[in-house]
Each structure stands twice: as C-alpha cells, then as structure tokens.
Design a protein around this motif. Structure first.
Motif, PDB file in Angstrom:
ATOM      1  N   TYR A   1       0.845  -1.186   0.000  1.00  0.00           N
ATOM      2  CA  TYR A   1       0.000   0.000   0.000  1.00  0.00           C
ATOM      3  C   TYR A   1       0.887   1.244   0.000  1.00  0.00           C
ATOM      4  O   TYR A   1       1.580   1.524   0.975  1.00  0.00           O
ATOM      5  CB  TYR A   1      -0.934   0.012   1.214  1.00  0.00           C
ATOM      6  CG  TYR A   1      -1.819   1.242   1.263  1.00  0.00           C
ATOM      7  CD1 TYR A   1      -2.793   1.452   0.288  1.00  0.00           C
ATOM      8  CD2 TYR A   1      -1.656   2.194   2.260  1.00  0.00           C
ATOM      9  CE1 TYR A   1      -3.590   2.585   0.310  1.00  0.00           C
ATOM     10  CE2 TYR A   1      -2.456   3.329   2.300  1.00  0.00           C
ATOM     11  CZ  TYR A   1      -3.425   3.520   1.324  1.00  0.00           C
ATOM     12  OH  TYR A   1      -4.214   4.652   1.343  1.00  0.00           O
ATOM     13  N   ASN A   2       0.909   1.929  -1.121  1.00  0.00           N
ATOM     14  CA  ASN A   2       1.691   3.164  -1.275  1.00  0.00           C
ATOM     15  C   ASN A   2       3.152   2.980  -0.868  1.00  0.00           C
ATOM     16  O   ASN A   2       3.670   3.692  -0.001  1.00  0.00           O
ATOM     17  CB  ASN A   2       1.050   4.303  -0.471  1.00  0.00           C
ATOM     18  CG  ASN A   2      -0.265   4.773  -1.069  1.00  0.00           C
ATOM     19  OD1 ASN A   2      -0.591   4.463  -2.213  1.00  0.00           O
ATOM     20  ND2 ASN A   2      -1.025   5.529  -0.300  1.00  0.00           N
TER      21      ASN A   2
ATOM     22  N   ASN B   1      -1.526  -5.355  -4.502  1.00  0.00           N
ATOM     23  CA  ASN B   1      -1.674  -3.907  -4.434  1.00  0.00           C
ATOM     24  C   ASN B   1      -3.017  -3.588  -3.796  1.00  0.00           C
ATOM     25  O   ASN B   1      -4.073  -3.773  -4.407  1.00  0.00           O
ATOM     26  CB  ASN B   1      -1.582  -3.297  -5.836  1.00  0.00           C
ATOM     27  CG  ASN B   1      -1.788  -1.797  -5.808  1.00  0.00           C
ATOM     28  OD1 ASN B   1      -1.338  -1.113  -4.886  1.00  0.00           O
ATOM     29  ND2 ASN B   1      -2.488  -1.267  -6.799  1.00  0.00           N
ATOM     30  N   ASP B   2      -2.963  -3.091  -2.566  1.00  0.00           N
ATOM     31  CA  ASP B   2      -4.183  -2.855  -1.788  1.00  0.00           C
ATOM     32  C   ASP B   2      -4.689  -1.425  -1.995  1.00  0.00           C
ATOM     33  O   ASP B   2      -4.763  -0.631  -1.059  1.00  0.00           O
ATOM     34  CB  ASP B   2      -3.896  -3.120  -0.301  1.00  0.00           C
ATOM     35  CG  ASP B   2      -5.148  -3.088   0.549  1.00  0.00           C
ATOM     36  OD1 ASP B   2      -6.258  -3.270   0.008  1.00  0.00           O
ATOM     37  OD2 ASP B   2      -5.028  -2.861   1.768  1.00  0.00           O
ATOM     38  N   GLY B   3      -5.025  -1.112  -3.258  1.00  0.00           N
ATOM     39  CA  GLY B   3      -5.593   0.197  -3.555  1.00  0.00           C
ATOM     40  C   GLY B   3      -4.617   1.342  -3.423  1.00  0.00           C
ATOM     41  O   GLY B   3      -5.014   2.444  -3.018  1.00  0.00           O
ATOM     42  N   SER B   4      -3.357   1.127  -3.768  1.00  0.00           N
ATOM     43  CA  SER B   4      -2.359   2.194  -3.668  1.00  0.00           C
ATOM     44  C   SER B   4      -2.729   3.362  -4.582  1.00  0.00           C
ATOM     45  O   SER B   4      -3.249   3.174  -5.684  1.00  0.00           O
ATOM     46  CB  SER B   4      -0.975   1.668  -4.068  1.00  0.00           C
ATOM     47  OG  SER B   4      -0.541   0.659  -3.185  1.00  0.00           O
TER      48      SER B   4
ATOM     49  N   ARG C   1      -9.850  -1.462  -4.500  1.00  0.00           N
ATOM     50  CA  ARG C   1      -9.711  -0.333  -3.567  1.00  0.00           C
ATOM     51  C   ARG C   1      -8.900  -0.816  -2.374  1.00  0.00           C
ATOM     52  O   ARG C   1      -8.459  -1.971  -2.340  1.00  0.00           O
ATOM     53  CB  ARG C   1     -11.078   0.182  -3.106  1.00  0.00           C
ATOM     54  CG  ARG C   1     -11.912  -0.839  -2.327  1.00  0.00           C
ATOM     55  CD  ARG C   1     -13.159  -0.210  -1.740  1.00  0.00           C
ATOM     56  NE  ARG C   1     -14.019  -1.166  -1.064  1.00  0.00           N
ATOM     57  CZ  ARG C   1     -13.864  -1.578   0.194  1.00  0.00           C
ATOM     58  NH1 ARG C   1     -12.854  -1.108   0.916  1.00  0.00           N
ATOM     59  NH2 ARG C   1     -14.698  -2.452   0.733  1.00  0.00           N
ATOM     60  N   ASN C   2      -8.730   0.048  -1.397  1.00  0.00           N
ATOM     61  CA  ASN C   2      -8.010  -0.332  -0.187  1.00  0.00           C
ATOM     62  C   ASN C   2      -8.932  -1.127   0.743  1.00  0.00           C
ATOM     63  O   ASN C   2      -9.849  -0.576   1.334  1.00  0.00           O
ATOM     64  CB  ASN C   2      -7.487   0.917   0.527  1.00  0.00           C
ATOM     65  CG  ASN C   2      -6.757   0.585   1.814  1.00  0.00           C
ATOM     66  OD1 ASN C   2      -7.202   0.921   2.901  1.00  0.00           O
ATOM     67  ND2 ASN C   2      -5.630  -0.093   1.694  1.00  0.00           N
TER      68      ASN C   2
ATOM     69  N   HIS D   1      -4.921  -4.423   5.264  1.00  0.00           N
ATOM     70  CA  HIS D   1      -3.754  -5.308   5.259  1.00  0.00           C
ATOM     71  C   HIS D   1      -4.119  -6.780   5.363  1.00  0.00           C
ATOM     72  O   HIS D   1      -3.600  -7.626   4.621  1.00  0.00           O
ATOM     73  CB  HIS D   1      -2.841  -4.900   6.427  1.00  0.00           C
ATOM     74  CG  HIS D   1      -1.545  -5.640   6.473  1.00  0.00           C
ATOM     75  ND1 HIS D   1      -1.314  -6.682   7.350  1.00  0.00           N
ATOM     76  CD2 HIS D   1      -0.400  -5.501   5.752  1.00  0.00           C
ATOM     77  CE1 HIS D   1      -0.091  -7.148   7.174  1.00  0.00           C
ATOM     78  NE2 HIS D   1       0.483  -6.449   6.223  1.00  0.00           N
TER      79      HIS D   1
ATOM     80  N   LYS E   1       2.754   2.691   7.211  1.00  0.00           N
ATOM     81  CA  LYS E   1       1.309   2.851   6.994  1.00  0.00           C
ATOM     82  C   LYS E   1       0.517   2.334   8.195  1.00  0.00           C
ATOM     83  O   LYS E   1      -0.706   2.421   8.222  1.00  0.00           O
ATOM     84  CB  LYS E   1       0.880   2.084   5.732  1.00  0.00           C
ATOM     85  CG  LYS E   1       1.741   2.355   4.506  1.00  0.00           C
ATOM     86  CD  LYS E   1       1.837   3.832   4.178  1.00  0.00           C
ATOM     87  CE  LYS E   1       2.651   4.094   2.929  1.00  0.00           C
ATOM     88  NZ  LYS E   1       4.069   3.705   3.052  1.00  0.00           N
TER      89      LYS E   1
END
Length: 330
Positions: A15-16, A45-48, A73-74, A77, A209
């Motif tokens: 994430y990001n 990729n969790d909505g980065s 989307r996010n 985790h 995060k």
C-alpha cells in the motif's frame, strides 16, 4: 525432501510503497537467484494511490516469477494477505512486509524448520528498530492480553511474517471471515508450529502505513473474533454490582435501615440484574456469532488406516471450494 523440487510463494501486501518497492523487488530477486527452490513473488496492491502497481507491473513483465494482484480499492492489510494466500501455489507460503523490515535473510531458517517437519514457522522479534516506545508498549500489551483472554495459544511478539505449509494455507482458505485476523487464525488451525528469532529492521524508505487507529482496529478485530470476554464482561460487572448492593444492605441493617439506604441498595441490585441479563444474552449472541463464522469444528492434520471411501465421506465439503482460477473460469 529435495530442495530443487520445492516451490515457495512469497506473499507481499503493498500500500503506497513507491519509495521502496523497487529495492524490495531487487532484494527478493537476488535472494531467489541464490536459492535451489523455485519461487513466485505475489504482490497484492491494496488500492495504492501512488506508482506502486506500475513499478511491480514493470518487474512482472521482465520476470515471470513476479506476480501482481490489484485490488479494486483499499480493503486493508489482512484482506490483502488473504487474497495473496488464495492465489499462492507454493508447497509453502511466506508472508512478509513490503518495506524489508522483515528481512528475506530469515527465510532460509524458516525453510530449514519447515523441512524438519514444522508446518508453521513464525518470525519472533527480539527487537523492533524504528518503532516508538508507545508502539512497542501497545504491541507487547496486545499480544499478552490477547493470549490471556482467548483460548488461542498465540505466540508473543510476532507479526504476520511467517512461513506456512500448503496444508495450513488450505485450511485458512476455508475461513471466509469478513474481518480476518490472520495471526489468530493461524494459531487457531493448529498444526506443528515453531519460531525463528530475528531483529526487525528499521524502515529505510517511505513512511509506515501502520497508524495507531489501524493498530487499534486490528486489536479489536482480533479480540472480538476469538474472545467472548467483551460480551461476558457485563455479567461479571453485574454480579459485582449485586454483591456490593447486598453488602451495603447488610451493613445498613446493622446501622439502621433508612429509605435512602434502601434506594442505594435497590440501585446497585437492579443495575446488577440488568447487567447480568445482558451478559447472559451476550453468551448466546457469541454462540450465534461463532456459528455465523462457519469455522470447521476441528482440523484434521492426518488420518491413517481408513479406506479411500471412508476418507471421502469424512472429508469436509469445504475442501472442494473453488480456487481463484476456477472461479475465473465460471
């Protein structure tokens, strides 16, 4: 067990992580190049909102071992890890952080334990470089409270960094929980578990995060998923309130019972009665909650001496849940 025949999946939720994901991929690719086992690197990729997915996609195009799952989307985790576990095809699966705070150099020790017969090998932190004193206190407190109020023998001072045999992963896939707490679920399914110790590295690039709000929510999810204490607490407090009320009434009987003293007794006793009633209702509610989660009653590690027909009858239907690839074809 022949090392050249082993296939391992490494699941990395992202994430990001634009600032450090390229280094993470390079480090993991170098690790793979020096190992006898075959590997797949599964990034989720969790909505980065940055270029994390773009950088992973570029790595995937040049290296077939690098794979990318992009969530719409996010989702969080724990959900991202769950998605990775469902796509993993390895004989064993390693879950690790994308920031290299969980060093790949620890994985060979995990593999050695796995080959020795352990089905879960978790990384136990002996130090947490870069974490504030408050973060360390919160983490240490949570693990000890969680272990004290649940019937889960969860290891202390561990995170999601661990190796799991494919049999363990298969059991986790059956647990369709909307708010998964992977650490608790892995402890719940059982199997032969052990640890390897390591020093958690300080993050070199990007920012963490894991905010306090997220840590608190994860703690609440873990406790409410595996403990009935929050629902039973009103009953205990109610019982205490009733005892205080009765004690006050007995004391008042010796010193002279007045209307005011009787009202104080009635207040404590009636409040206690209401709380006990809520606690009883909570006990029934927790049973309903457990049934709704549809966890298996038990997990079979191995069965011997049964015919193939008996095995097929005794096997849970959930063993035949479709995999992501099957679902895609339907």
């Amino acid at each position: 067990m022949n090392p050249t025949n082993d296939h391992l999946s490494i699941v990395i939720p992202v994430y990001n992580e634009e600032a450090g994901i390229t280094e993470t991929i390079d480090v993991l690719e170098n690790y793979i190049a020096n190992r006898l086992e075959t590997y797949e690197l599964i990034f989720i990729n969790d909505g980065s909102t940055d270029n994390s997915a773009k950088l992973i996609r570029a790595a995937s195009e040049r290296n077939a071992n690098v794979k990318l799952i992009e969530l719409s989307r996010n989702f969080g985790h724990q959900i991202a890890i769950t998605a990775g576990l469902r796509y993993a095809s390895g004989d064993a699966v390693v879950v690790m952080a994308a920031d290299l705070q969980d060093p790949p150099a620890v994985i060979p020790a995990m593999i050695d334990k796995w080959r020795a017969g352990y089905q879960v090998v978790y990384g136990k932190r002996v130090s947490r470089a870069g974490d504030s004193l408050i973060q360390r206190f919160m983490a240490a407190s949570f693990y000890r409270i969680f272990r004290a109020i649940t019937n889960i023998n969860a290891p202390l001072d561990t995170g999601d960094f661990r190796l799991m045999d494919k049999q363990v992963v298969r059991e986790l896939r059956k647990m369709d929980e909307p708010d998964p707490f992977i650490r608790g679920m892995v402890s719940w399914v059982g199997f032969k578990q052990t640890s390897v110790t390591y020093e958690r590295q300080e993050r070199q690039r990007g920012s963490s995060k894991a905010q306090r709000k997220g840590m608190f929510r994860l703690a609440v999810d873990g406790i409410t998923s595996f403990s009935a204490l929050p629902l039973k607490l009103p009953a205990w407090l109610g019982g205490l309130s009733m005892l205080i009320g009765l004690g006050y009434l007995i004391g008042a009987a010796f010193t002279g019972l007045t209307t005011l003293k009787f009202l104080v007794f009635a207040l404590f006793f009636l409040t206690g009665t209401i709380l006990v009633s809520l606690g009883i209702a909570g006990a029934y509610l927790f049973r309903i909650f457990n049934a709704a989660k549809q966890r298996p009653l038990y997990v079979v590690a191995k069965a011997s001496g049964f015919s193939s027909k008996q095995q097929s009858v005794l096997t849970f239907k959930t063993n035949s849940k479709p995999t992501p690839s099957h679902q895609a074809r339907q």
